[in-house]
Design a protein around this motif. Structure first.
Motif, PDB file in Angstrom:
ATOM      1  N   LEU A   1       2.912  -0.306   9.237  1.00  0.00           N
ATOM      2  CA  LEU A   1       3.310   0.922   8.544  1.00  0.00           C
ATOM      3  C   LEU A   1       2.207   1.492   7.663  1.00  0.00           C
ATOM      4  N   VAL A   2       1.080   0.786   7.606  1.00  0.00           N
ATOM      5  CA  VAL A   2      -0.030   1.247   6.756  1.00  0.00           C
ATOM      6  C   VAL A   2      -0.593   2.548   7.339  1.00  0.00           C
TER       7      VAL A   2
ATOM      8  N   PRO B   1       0.833  -1.210   0.000  1.00  0.00           N
ATOM      9  CA  PRO B   1       0.000   0.000   0.000  1.00  0.00           C
ATOM     10  C   PRO B   1       0.864   1.256   0.000  1.00  0.00           C
ATOM     11  N   PRO B   2       0.386   2.351  -0.586  1.00  0.00           N
ATOM     12  CA  PRO B   2       1.212   3.559  -0.784  1.00  0.00           C
ATOM     13  C   PRO B   2       1.837   4.117   0.490  1.00  0.00           C
ATOM     14  N   THR B   3       1.214   3.899   1.639  1.00  0.00           N
ATOM     15  CA  THR B   3       1.743   4.478   2.886  1.00  0.00           C
ATOM     16  C   THR B   3       2.910   3.685   3.470  1.00  0.00           C
ATOM     17  N   VAL B   4       3.172   2.494   2.941  1.00  0.00           N
ATOM     18  CA  VAL B   4       4.249   1.656   3.488  1.00  0.00           C
ATOM     19  C   VAL B   4       5.575   2.054   2.840  1.00  0.00           C
ATOM     20  N   ASP B   5       6.510   2.514   3.637  1.00  0.00           N
ATOM     21  CA  ASP B   5       7.832   2.909   3.152  1.00  0.00           C
ATOM     22  C   ASP B   5       8.761   1.696   3.171  1.00  0.00           C
TER      23      ASP B   5
ATOM     24  N   ARG C   1       9.089   3.459  -3.714  1.00  0.00           N
ATOM     25  CA  ARG C   1       9.204   3.574  -2.255  1.00  0.00           C
ATOM     26  C   ARG C   1       8.322   2.571  -1.530  1.00  0.00           C
ATOM     27  N   ASN C   2       7.270   2.067  -2.176  1.00  0.00           N
ATOM     28  CA  ASN C   2       6.392   1.115  -1.513  1.00  0.00           C
ATOM     29  C   ASN C   2       6.460  -0.276  -2.155  1.00  0.00           C
TER      30      ASN C   2
END
Length: 478
Positions: free
Chosen positions: A477-478, A415-419, A448-449
């Motif tokens: 990390l979500v 998911p986009p929020t996971v670095d 990045r994700n």
């Protein structure tokens, strides 16, 4: 008098115990069950009772029989995760500055205490270690002083002859004189780049791309022009054609078969079109075929080299992913650039090691390689499938996974929020290595994700626990 309670027959009791183990997760989809004889001894029942138990479990869909292989737990059908979409890299060429980040990540991959989900090499259990060591020992005794002398370019004749024979399987009819032996595929690609590019030139590559390729480009002071890549079909040729119309490119470097990290496989018609497109423009094609022998389907993909009629394709490969990573035995068939590449090889490393190429040549000559490859491909296919299943089970909602048809790698979009770099750091802190997405682009703010997972290790409870822990960290990390 009421009906007597049904007392399970002996085969039903055996089947029930196995069924309970499957339901509890002790036996997982894809696990091999004991042989009929082994289970007969363990359960202290007759062979016919075990056969009846297996037939019963097969009839209710819990297990399956594979000819000449045995009985296996049937995989439960789970919803398949969506694949990552076609990549969208920046359209401009850029200098590469990935080496610092790669060195940080690679330290984790080298740590023997860490569970290796980041490295792209097969486990030694999957390789013919004893056979190769025996060949090497025999050669050491037999070769005498020849074993310590330089083997100047083009290198080991016996191996070049074997490569020429194998080139028929690649769709190309090459001769021993077409090959130069190198220190792995990395040197083959390095020499190819040196032969056709100068400092400041631009190289068109897939995006994402193997970080080793990016480091090669960086070390030579070249720029990378990243071309969109489909996780299923590889480099998008319409995007490449548009890029070639916008700017000058010194060479195109592709991994058509099961690319690292995406695992894509370029269709045959695309390979033909790519070779023709570059021939028309006089742009060399450097083909990295290191994973070509690791196809899961019945046939090996044809190389781009097989469509080359002018010598414009430089075919690079090695035995690092199939036989012996530490032997560092690779090769290049440079086509019309052969003389230049041979001179560069001599000026840079003088020669390759003498005995390892000869040991591999003997292994190929005796027929052991094809038998080994069949077993290796079966093992890697099962491991890739198990890893994909575990990612679907443990990773956060919204995760996407590529579906490679060969190789040993799995490209995962989180998911986009996971670095990915934060995930890498947290995973390393608990003894797990992963390869974060930013190391696979010239621009380290890309992917990045994303992470790359290695499926080169045989599946064990320890590996499964590591993937479960990784999924838990990702969810956090979500």
């Amino acid at each position: 008098m009421g009906a007597l309670a049904h007392k399970p027959k002996l085969y039903e009791q055996v089947a029930e115990r196995l069924s309970d183990a499957i339901a509890a997760g002790t036996l997982r989809g894809g696990d091999r069950l004991p042989s009929v004889r082994q289970l007969s001894l363990r359960e202290r029942v007759s062979i016919s009772t075990v056969l009846q138990a297996y037939l019963h479990l097969e009839s209710v869909g819990l297990i399956e029989t594979r000819p000449q292989s045995g009985h296996y737990v049937r995989r439960r059908e789970r919803p398949r995760l969506a694949e990552p979409q076609v990549s969208q890299p920046a359209k401009s060429a850029t200098p590469v500055t990935v080496s610092g980040l790669v060195s940080q990540v690679y330290r984790a991959m080298r740590d023997p205490r860490v569970i290796q989900l980041g490295g792209a090499w097969p486990a030694t259990e999957l390789l013919p270690v004893r056979r190769l060591m025996r060949e090497l020992n025999i050669l050491t005794r037999e070769s005498g002083e020849l074993g310590i002398l330089y083997d100047a370019p083009p290198g080991c004749l016996e191996l070049r002859q074997q490569l020429a024979r194998r080139s028929l399987d690649w769709g190309a009819a090459l001769s021993a004189d077409d090959f130069i032996i190198t220190c792995g595929a990395a040197e083959a690609i390095h020499l190819g780049l040196l032969a056709v590019a100068r400092t400041g030139d631009t190289i068109a590559i897939e995006s994402p791309a193997y970080y080793g390729t990016l480091q090669n480009i960086e070390s030579l002071g070249l720029k990378a022009l990243e071309i969109p890549c489909s996780p299923r079909h590889g480099m998008e040729l319409d995007a490449l054609q548009a890029a070639l119309e916008r700017r000058r490119v010194a060479a195109v470097l592709v991994v058509p078969s099961f690319s690292n990290p995406v695992g894509s496989c370029m269709p045959e018609e695309n390979r033909r079109r790519l070779v023709s497109m570059l021939e028309e423009r006089g742009i060399p094609l450097i083909e990295d075929d290191i994973y070509g022998d690791l196809h899961f389907g019945p046939e090996r993909p044809r190389t781009c080299k097989s469509f080359d009629t002018t010598g414009n394709v430089m075919l690079c490969g090695s035995f690092s992913k199939t036989l012996a990573p530490g032997f560092r035995v690779g090769y290049v068939a440079p086509g019309k650039f052969r003389e230049r590449v041979e001179l560069l090889k001599f000026s840079h490393t003088v020669a390759t090691a003498t005995l390892p190429p000869l040991a591999i040549a003997r292994f190929l000559e005796e027929g052991g390689y094809d038998r080994h490859l069949r077993a290796l491909r079966r093992g890697l296919k099962a491991q890739v499938e198990r890893m994909a299943e575990a990612v679907a089970e443990f990773f956060p909602e919204g995760t996407r996974v590529a579906r490679p048809e060969g190789g040993s790698l799995l490209w995962v979009e989180l998911p986009p929020t996971v670095d990915a770099l934060a995930l890498h750091e947290r995973a390393f802190a608990v003894g797990i290595s992963v390869a974060p997405g930013p190391i696979f682009s010239a621009r380290t703010d890309s992917y990045r994700n994303f992470i790359r997972l290695s499926c080169g290790q045989p599946w064990t409870p320890r590996i499964e626990a590591a993937v479960s822990s990784l999924g838990c960290l990702a969810r956090g990390l979500v």
